[in-house]
Structures are given as structure tokens and as C-alpha cells.
Design an enzyme around this catalytic site. Sequence first.
Site: not given
Length: 219
Positions: A38, A178
Amino acid sequence: MEKKTALAAPSILSADFGNLAEAIKRINESGAEWIHVDVMDGHFVPNLTFGPKTVADLRPLTKLVMDCHLMVDNPQDFIKSFADAGADYFTFHQETAVHAHRMIQDIRAAGMKPGICVVPGTPVSVLEELLGELDLILILSVNPGFGGQKMIPRCLEKLVTLRALREEKNYGYLLSIDGGVTADNAREAVEKGADVIVAGSAFFNAANPAGAVQKMKGL
Ligand code: DX5
Ligand code: ZN
């Protein structure tokens, strides 16, 4: 019919940033196929995380697929540096790219697989013109910036829509989910159409990483 399963992509957002090598080892030994990275810029999302050097430094520690999720403004500025770092998937946000079609071509030309992501407030209908070009669509099921949030269940319906479109038109993208995925809701996400399950806190907080990956796969 055989039970549908997904690929597991633990997110190092929930790892100890002081010991990322240990986090990669934990993922390598868990049975997961992908590692979710991320990338946050403090503008598009209210947090800061990793850059291409992190990916380059982690790359020799694993053979797993490096799935980079760019939560950054101006993602086009980072295509070359992430390709050079060894990223496999380069997923940018629809909300950050007017020229998303060009971005997809540029990511592929750089040797990576192009993915696009939408935040919970963005409908998948805006992706219509891009669907035939993409290798991955990442559905965010929390508002991005932080791990450990609760899933917004409505986002799972986007998987249903995109899976049906893929079947109808024979598109080639994988569907990934996600945000807020846990041992309790992973199976539902897989059944609704997720091919890839991302989990940060559910993976790194688990006493048994291999068991957590089995749950992520929907088993
Ligand atoms: C959300 C990130 C996620 C995050 C998920 O901003 O894009 O990848 O790591 O974390 P969990 O699984 O804890 O919700
Ligand atoms: Zn992510």
C-alpha cells in the site's frame, strides 16, 4: 461444481515497518501467492507509507507477486520507478487519473500488469471504457488510508457486477477486494467474485499465518 477459491494477498501495511524482512518471511511461509504493498502519499489519502525503494529492497526477499496499490496523486509519475523496482502489478486509482486509458498503456509498456482501483464512493460504471484493457480491478471496501477498519458490505456488490460483465464480454481482469476482510467475511467475498483477497490486520494479527491464508482463500 468445485468450490471457488481466491489468491491471498497479505498487506504489509499492517506489518512492523521496522522489520519488513520478517514480514516478508511470514508471508513467504504462509502459503500466500501475492504481497500487497500500500503506497500512500499523504495527499490522496491521509497517511504515508512506502515508495519504490521499499519495493526494490523487498524484491530479492520473495518470489511472490508484488501487488502495488498506489494511493497517490499523479500516479503516472511513478510508473518507471516501480517497474525498475520489480513491481508486478501497478494499480492506480480511477479518482486520480483523467487519462486512465493512457496510464494503462504506459504501465504495460513498462513491463507491469495494469490495475485500477475505486474507492467506496465511486461506482464501477465509470470503468466501462477501460474494462477490456485491465489485468486487475481492485475494489476498496473501506475508505483508504488505514488498516483495521470495518468492511463496507455494499462494496461487495461491485464484485458481482464486474464478474457478470467479465463473463458476458469475456474480459480478462482479475477482481480483488481490499479493506476490512476477516476470517468471517472472506468466504462471502470469494463467492461474490473476488479472485484475490487482500488482508492486512487479519493476516498480521493472526497467531497462525497459514490458517489466516486458508481463510483468505475462502477455505
Ligand atoms: C486500505 C489499504 C488496505 C489495507 C487493508 O487503506 O488499501 O490494503 O492494508 O487493511 P485491513 O485488511 O486491515 O483492512
Ligand atoms: Zn491496498
